[in-house]
Design a protein around this motif. Structure first.
Motif, mmCIF file in Angstrom:
data_model
loop_
_atom_site.group_PDB
_atom_site.id
_atom_site.type_symbol
_atom_site.label_atom_id
_atom_site.label_comp_id
_atom_site.label_asym_id
_atom_site.label_seq_id
_atom_site.Cartn_x
_atom_site.Cartn_y
_atom_site.Cartn_z
ATOM 1 N N PHE A 147 0.819 -1.209 0.000
ATOM 2 C CA PHE A 147 0.000 0.000 0.000
ATOM 3 C C PHE A 147 0.855 1.262 0.000
ATOM 4 O O PHE A 147 0.478 2.277 -0.594
ATOM 5 N N GLY A 148 2.019 1.210 0.660
ATOM 6 C CA GLY A 148 2.918 2.354 0.622
ATOM 7 C C GLY A 148 3.399 2.642 -0.783
ATOM 8 O O GLY A 148 3.423 3.796 -1.236
ATOM 9 N N CYS A 149 3.791 1.588 -1.505
ATOM 10 C CA CYS A 149 4.250 1.749 -2.885
ATOM 11 C C CYS A 149 3.104 2.160 -3.805
ATOM 12 O O CYS A 149 3.280 2.999 -4.697
ATOM 13 N N MET A 150 1.924 1.580 -3.572
ATOM 14 C CA MET A 150 0.769 1.950 -4.381
ATOM 15 C C MET A 150 0.440 3.428 -4.210
ATOM 16 O O MET A 150 0.195 4.151 -5.192
ATOM 17 N N GLY A 151 0.441 3.887 -2.957
ATOM 18 C CA GLY A 151 0.180 5.308 -2.709
ATOM 19 C C GLY A 151 1.212 6.187 -3.382
ATOM 20 O O GLY A 151 0.869 7.211 -3.989
ATOM 21 N N GLY A 152 2.481 5.792 -3.292
ATOM 22 C CA GLY A 152 3.543 6.560 -3.945
ATOM 23 C C GLY A 152 3.387 6.589 -5.452
ATOM 24 O O GLY A 152 3.637 7.621 -6.095
ATOM 25 N N ALA A 153 2.961 5.469 -6.038
ATOM 26 C CA ALA A 153 2.784 5.404 -7.487
ATOM 27 C C ALA A 153 1.634 6.290 -7.952
ATOM 28 O O ALA A 153 1.774 7.065 -8.909
ATOM 29 N N TYR A 154 0.497 6.206 -7.247
ATOM 30 C CA TYR A 154 -0.650 7.024 -7.644
ATOM 31 C C TYR A 154 -0.416 8.502 -7.363
ATOM 32 O O TYR A 154 -1.002 9.364 -8.027
ATOM 33 N N LEU A 190 8.596 3.090 -11.334
ATOM 34 C CA LEU A 190 9.334 2.289 -10.352
ATOM 35 C C LEU A 190 8.471 1.973 -9.144
ATOM 36 O O LEU A 190 8.487 0.846 -8.630
ATOM 37 N N TRP A 191 7.704 2.950 -8.670
ATOM 38 C CA TRP A 191 6.808 2.702 -7.551
ATOM 39 C C TRP A 191 5.791 1.623 -7.909
ATOM 40 O O TRP A 191 5.459 0.756 -7.091
ATOM 41 N N ALA A 192 5.271 1.670 -9.150
ATOM 42 C CA ALA A 192 4.293 0.667 -9.583
ATOM 43 C C ALA A 192 4.926 -0.720 -9.670
ATOM 44 O O ALA A 192 4.302 -1.718 -9.297
ATOM 45 N N LEU A 193 6.161 -0.795 -10.155
ATOM 46 C CA LEU A 193 6.841 -2.090 -10.250
ATOM 47 C C LEU A 193 7.149 -2.652 -8.868
ATOM 48 O O LEU A 193 7.060 -3.865 -8.650
ATOM 49 N N PHE A 194 7.510 -1.781 -7.919
ATOM 50 C CA PHE A 194 7.703 -2.244 -6.538
ATOM 51 C C PHE A 194 6.368 -2.740 -5.953
ATOM 52 O O PHE A 194 6.348 -3.694 -5.176
#
Length: 290
Positions: A76-83, A156-160
């Protein structure tokens, strides 16, 4: 797959893409996630109380629950960063498509599972789709753009995020064999909320009230849908093969690209839709190869 299962899974895919659309429209993504996880924990207390008395959780089950909760915190942290950084029509296909891309590779190493030929073809389709969603045009001059785009930012955030999906999928595959799924999911998501709470209270507490005030309707909807869509999938699994359910569910990749392009006005629609279709076909191939 029978007709009832197909309708359930397609509805789940639509709703999953829909709540990601609502997340993308929020102001502070990680705060929105914190709120909807809290509401989800409240909404599904009756489900926990109904199933918990008849469930025994072995030590291995607790290990999987805690491990999955920690990984979901990263997810969820990475998802939030990606969006926060990128378009819905880019982030969702990348995250959801790269998850199944990583799973066979992780399963090969961790569970000693083999990659079937159809699965290998699916991986190639996903790679092609990831390339396409980064194109700005179909001209020769745009050939190198995807490679530059993958070096940073939302991609990169989405790939993580996708890598986290791969890890929690492996853990959950073991965990739901040890703990009844509704109980497993509830406790795991509660741990996820506890994992991200320190970060939100330390770094984002100034945005808690404003995010709730501006988006409380969407937060409540996602708090319900995030659990409900997964329960729909679990119900469909009782009527159809897991490979078919997992494959059809990824239609949400195309739906998310459509929502982003049509409703959010995101650019380079043809390239993103083509990429989303290729990723979806790749995920379906991987699902059917199991």
């Amino acid at each position: 797959m029978n007709g009832t299962a197909l309708v359930i899974v397609l509805a789940s895919a639509f709703l999953h893409a829909g709540w990601n659309y609502l997340l993308k429209k929020s102001d502070r993504k990680i705060v929105f996630i914190w709120w909807f996880l809290l509401l989800s924990a409240i909404i599904y207390i009756p489900m926990l109380l109904y199933f918990l008395p008849g469930v025994s959780i072995p030590p291995g089950g607790w290990f999987c629950i805690v491990a999955s909760g920690l990984i979901h915190g990263v997810y969820f942290g990475c998802m939030g960063g990606a969006y926060q950084r990128g378009d819905l029509s880019l982030v969702y296909p990348l995250a959801r498509g790269s998850g199944p891309l990583f799973v066979p590779m992780l399963a090969l190493v961790l569970l000693e599972e083999e990659i079937a030929p159809l699965g290998g073809i699916g991986i190639l389709f996903i790679i092609g789709g990831v390339y396409c969603v980064h194109l700005r045009s179909f001209s020769g001059a745009a050939f190198l753009e995807p490679f530059r785009a993958l070096r940073g930012g939302a991609s990169l955030w989405a790939l993580f995020t996708g890598l986290a999906i791969g890890f929690y999928s492996i853990v959950d595959k073991v965990g739901v064999g040890l703990v009844y799924p509704p109980v497993y999911i509830y406790i795991m998501m509660l741990i996820t909320w506890l994992v991200i709470t320190p970060w939100v209270l330390i770094r984002e507490r100034h945005g808690l009230k404003s995010e709730w005030r501006r988006h409380k309707g969407a937060i409540a909807a996602v708090g319900f849908l995030s659990g409900f869509t997964y329960l729909m999938v679990l119900f469909a699994l009782t009527m159809s093969k897991v490979s078919y359910v997992a494959a059809v569910r990824e239609v949400s990749i195309v739906l998310s690209a459509y929502f982003g392009i049509v409703y959010l006005g995101e650019k380079h629609g043809r390239q993103k839709l083509l990429g989303a279709v290729l990723i979806t076909l790749g995920v379906i191939a991987i699902g059917l190869s199991r």
